[in-house]
Write an enzyme that holds these catalytic residues in place. Structure first.
Site, PDB file in Angstrom:
ATOM      1  N   LYS A  23       0.825  -1.218   0.000  1.00  0.00           N
ATOM      2  CA  LYS A  23       0.000   0.000   0.000  1.00  0.00           C
ATOM      3  C   LYS A  23       0.848   1.252   0.000  1.00  0.00           C
ATOM      4  O   LYS A  23       0.449   2.266  -0.569  1.00  0.00           O
ATOM      5  CB  LYS A  23      -0.972  -0.004   1.196  1.00  0.00           C
ATOM      6  CG  LYS A  23      -2.087  -1.023   1.019  1.00  0.00           C
ATOM      7  CD  LYS A  23      -3.325  -0.694   1.820  1.00  0.00           C
ATOM      8  CE  LYS A  23      -4.434  -1.696   1.503  1.00  0.00           C
ATOM      9  NZ  LYS A  23      -5.585  -1.577   2.374  1.00  0.00           N
ATOM     10  N   LYS A  43      -4.240 -11.913  -7.471  1.00  0.00           N
ATOM     11  CA  LYS A  43      -5.521 -12.238  -6.842  1.00  0.00           C
ATOM     12  C   LYS A  43      -6.637 -11.304  -7.313  1.00  0.00           C
ATOM     13  O   LYS A  43      -6.370 -10.154  -7.681  1.00  0.00           O
ATOM     14  CB  LYS A  43      -5.403 -12.213  -5.315  1.00  0.00           C
ATOM     15  CG  LYS A  43      -5.236 -10.856  -4.713  1.00  0.00           C
ATOM     16  CD  LYS A  43      -5.524 -10.879  -3.208  1.00  0.00           C
ATOM     17  CE  LYS A  43      -5.659  -9.444  -2.710  1.00  0.00           C
ATOM     18  NZ  LYS A  43      -6.280  -9.266  -1.458  1.00  0.00           N
ATOM     19  N   LYS A  45     -10.424  -5.566  -5.859  1.00  0.00           N
ATOM     20  CA  LYS A  45     -11.201  -4.418  -6.354  1.00  0.00           C
ATOM     21  C   LYS A  45     -10.300  -3.399  -7.036  1.00  0.00           C
ATOM     22  O   LYS A  45     -10.775  -2.573  -7.798  1.00  0.00           O
ATOM     23  CB  LYS A  45     -12.001  -3.786  -5.218  1.00  0.00           C
ATOM     24  CG  LYS A  45     -11.163  -3.353  -4.037  1.00  0.00           C
ATOM     25  CD  LYS A  45     -12.016  -3.168  -2.789  1.00  0.00           C
ATOM     26  CE  LYS A  45     -11.159  -3.109  -1.555  1.00  0.00           C
ATOM     27  NZ  LYS A  45     -11.392  -4.159  -0.604  1.00  0.00           N
TER      28      LYS A  45
HETATM   29  P1  ATP Z   1      -7.730  -4.809  -2.160  1.00  0.00           P
HETATM   30  O1  ATP Z   1      -8.454  -4.759  -3.442  1.00  0.00           O
HETATM   31  O2  ATP Z   1      -7.484  -3.465  -1.545  1.00  0.00           O
HETATM   32  O3  ATP Z   1      -6.524  -5.715  -2.212  1.00  0.00           O
HETATM   33  P2  ATP Z   1      -9.312  -6.915  -1.233  1.00  0.00           P
HETATM   34  O4  ATP Z   1     -10.244  -6.968  -2.363  1.00  0.00           O
HETATM   35  O5  ATP Z   1      -8.177  -7.860  -1.156  1.00  0.00           O
HETATM   36  O6  ATP Z   1      -8.720  -5.461  -1.117  1.00  0.00           O
HETATM   37  P3  ATP Z   1      -9.802  -7.044   1.586  1.00  0.00           P
HETATM   38  O7  ATP Z   1     -10.701  -6.071   2.231  1.00  0.00           O
HETATM   39  O8  ATP Z   1      -8.329  -6.855   1.753  1.00  0.00           O
HETATM   40  O9  ATP Z   1     -10.187  -7.090   0.047  1.00  0.00           O
HETATM   41  O10 ATP Z   1     -10.139  -8.524   2.038  1.00  0.00           O
HETATM   42  C1  ATP Z   1     -11.259  -8.915   2.779  1.00  0.00           C
HETATM   43  C2  ATP Z   1     -11.232 -10.423   3.012  1.00  0.00           C
HETATM   44  O11 ATP Z   1     -11.402 -11.121   1.780  1.00  0.00           O
HETATM   45  C3  ATP Z   1      -9.917 -10.921   3.623  1.00  0.00           C
HETATM   46  O12 ATP Z   1     -10.184 -11.982   4.509  1.00  0.00           O
HETATM   47  C4  ATP Z   1      -9.174 -11.386   2.418  1.00  0.00           C
HETATM   48  O13 ATP Z   1      -8.214 -12.354   2.771  1.00  0.00           O
HETATM   49  C5  ATP Z   1     -10.286 -11.980   1.547  1.00  0.00           C
HETATM   50  N1  ATP Z   1      -9.943 -11.898   0.126  1.00  0.00           N
HETATM   51  C6  ATP Z   1      -9.685 -10.767  -0.593  1.00  0.00           C
HETATM   52  N2  ATP Z   1      -9.421 -11.043  -1.869  1.00  0.00           N
HETATM   53  C7  ATP Z   1      -9.497 -12.394  -1.997  1.00  0.00           C
HETATM   54  C8  ATP Z   1      -9.330 -13.304  -3.099  1.00  0.00           C
HETATM   55  N3  ATP Z   1      -9.028 -12.876  -4.307  1.00  0.00           N
HETATM   56  N4  ATP Z   1      -9.493 -14.624  -2.858  1.00  0.00           N
HETATM   57  C9  ATP Z   1      -9.819 -15.079  -1.630  1.00  0.00           C
HETATM   58  N5  ATP Z   1      -9.983 -14.269  -0.555  1.00  0.00           N
HETATM   59  C10 ATP Z   1      -9.840 -12.952  -0.722  1.00  0.00           C
END
Ligand code: ATP
Ligand code: LTN
Length: 333
Positions: free
Chosen positions: A115, A197, A200
């Site tokens: 970040k 992964k 968003k």
């Molecule tokens: P960013 O887009 O900022 O990386 P994010 O989409 O990863 O955010 P978070 O708020 O960081 O979302 O994650 C919320 C939960 O969802 C956490 O438990 C995270 O481990 C899980 N998670 C996020 N992305 C994935 C994914 N692609 N696959 C499985 N679990 C996920």
């Protein structure tokens, strides 16, 4: 003993709309455990401001996230659902734990490195010390398990170090939490780049829970697969990451095994496979989207849920905080 059940706790930042990765990796597994565990789930709004937010959007997204939690099957009667900033003990314990978290430990956190590279103009103290607040979020409720996706494991490990350090000085104050990472869906990859992964921050390869069916279908039809000429649906993470990811998603939403999927699409090619995955996802998300819209329209209901949640959470959090304050030597009021 007031409560015999084991405790589970997790949170998500309302920094964007919830997506299929959040659902399969996290939320779906939370709802399934409500009978077995005493469950606490919250909107981590205090973490969200480590990156600059538009206030109106943050407020809206926090309530949308609550509506989506409920629509995903988190029954507010069986789970404690609350907004982090409503329970002031998080900030208070967060400060205390900051003083038991080492600079070196915080410097090693991947999320901080990612970040701060992404937001070079705003590398603030909160972004750096965020894991101490996350440790407070967890430890206030003395959970046994913290269900998260793979990427959050490092923060839970840091929390465990803090527990060891704190309990080493003051005795058994905190229970040692375990990360709880699902087998299927722990790491849903992006549809446009299956080596990263689903996130968003890469919206073209990300399927949002509230997205219209036609948009979901378009994203699946455009999903990156591979360029082998046989177009064969076969599970091979290494050489066919895009197909493997689609198979993972299809398996997670239909319950079919990889062998069953290979048989189902034997000789059919990606032109049939990709829309089929899209349709299965659309049908999984349809009831969630409709239910979330219905709940979101009922502001009084949402308010009653987050008020009751905060009340229950505060009661539990306060007990832990009092104990900590006493241990570190603060005078009781
Ligand atoms: P960013 O887009 O900022 O990386 P994010 O989409 O990863 O955010 P978070 O708020 O960081 O979302 O994650 C919320 C939960 O969802 C956490 O438990 C995270 O481990 C899980 N998670 C996020 N992305 C994935 C994914 N692609 N696959 C499985 N679990 C996920
Ligand atoms: N760091 C997590 C959100 C989060 C969390 C928590 C998860 C904040 N506090 C406590 C589990 C337990 C994230 O960024 N996804």
């Amino acid at each position: 003993m007031e409560n015999e059940k084991k405790v589970m706790l997790s949170g998500i930042q309302p920094s964007g709309d919830l997506h299929l990765g959040n659902y399969l990796g996290a939320i779906r597994n939370w709802g399934a455990r409500a009978e077995e565990f005493d469950c606490y789930y919250f909107m981590a709004d205090m973490h969200t401001i480590t990156v600059r937010q538009n206030p109106a959007d943050l407020r809206r997204r926090t309530l949308e996230q609550l509506a989506q939690y409920i629509a995903c099957g988190l029954d507010p009667e069986k789970n404690t659902l609350f907004i982090q900033s409503h329970v002031h003990q998080h900030a208070e314990l967060g400060w205390v734990l900051n003083c038991y978290t080492m600079f070196g430990e915080l410097s090693r956190m991947t999320q901080f490195k990612d970040k701060s590279a992404k937001h070079k103009d705003n590398i603030n103290g909160g972004l750096f010390t965020y894991p101490a607040l996350m440790a407070a979020d967890i430890l206030l409720y003395q959970p046994d398990y913290v269900p998260v996706g793979e990427d959050q494991k490092q923060h839970v490990e840091l929390t465990r170090n803090i527990v060891q350090r704190f309990n080493g000085i003051y005795g058994d104050v905190f229970k040692m939490p375990e990360p709880y990472i699902p087998k299927a869906g722990a790491r849903v990859m992006g549809l446009s780049d299956p080596t990263g992964k689903m996130s968003k921050s890469a919206p073209e390869g990300c399927v949002f829970l509230m997205e219209k069916p036609e948009d979901i279908m378009r994203k699946f039809k455009r999903a990156v697969t591979d360029c082998d000429t046989e177009h064969c649906v076969r599970y091979d993470r290494e050489n066919k990451p895009g197909v493997a990811n689609l198979m993972q998603i299809y398996s997670a939403v239909t319950g079919k095994s990889y062998e069953e999927i290979e048989q189902e699409f034997d000789g059919k090619g990606y032109g049939v496979f990709k829309p089929a995955v899209g349709e299965a996802v659309v049908e999984t998300l349809r009831p969630i989207r409709e239910e979330a819209q219905r709940i979101l329209a009922d502001k009084a209901y949402l308010e009653s849920v987050y008020r009751a949640g905060a009340e229950k959470a505060s009661y539990v959090a306060n007990k832990t905080l009092r104990k900590v304050y006493k241990k570190v030597g603060f005078v009781a009021r």
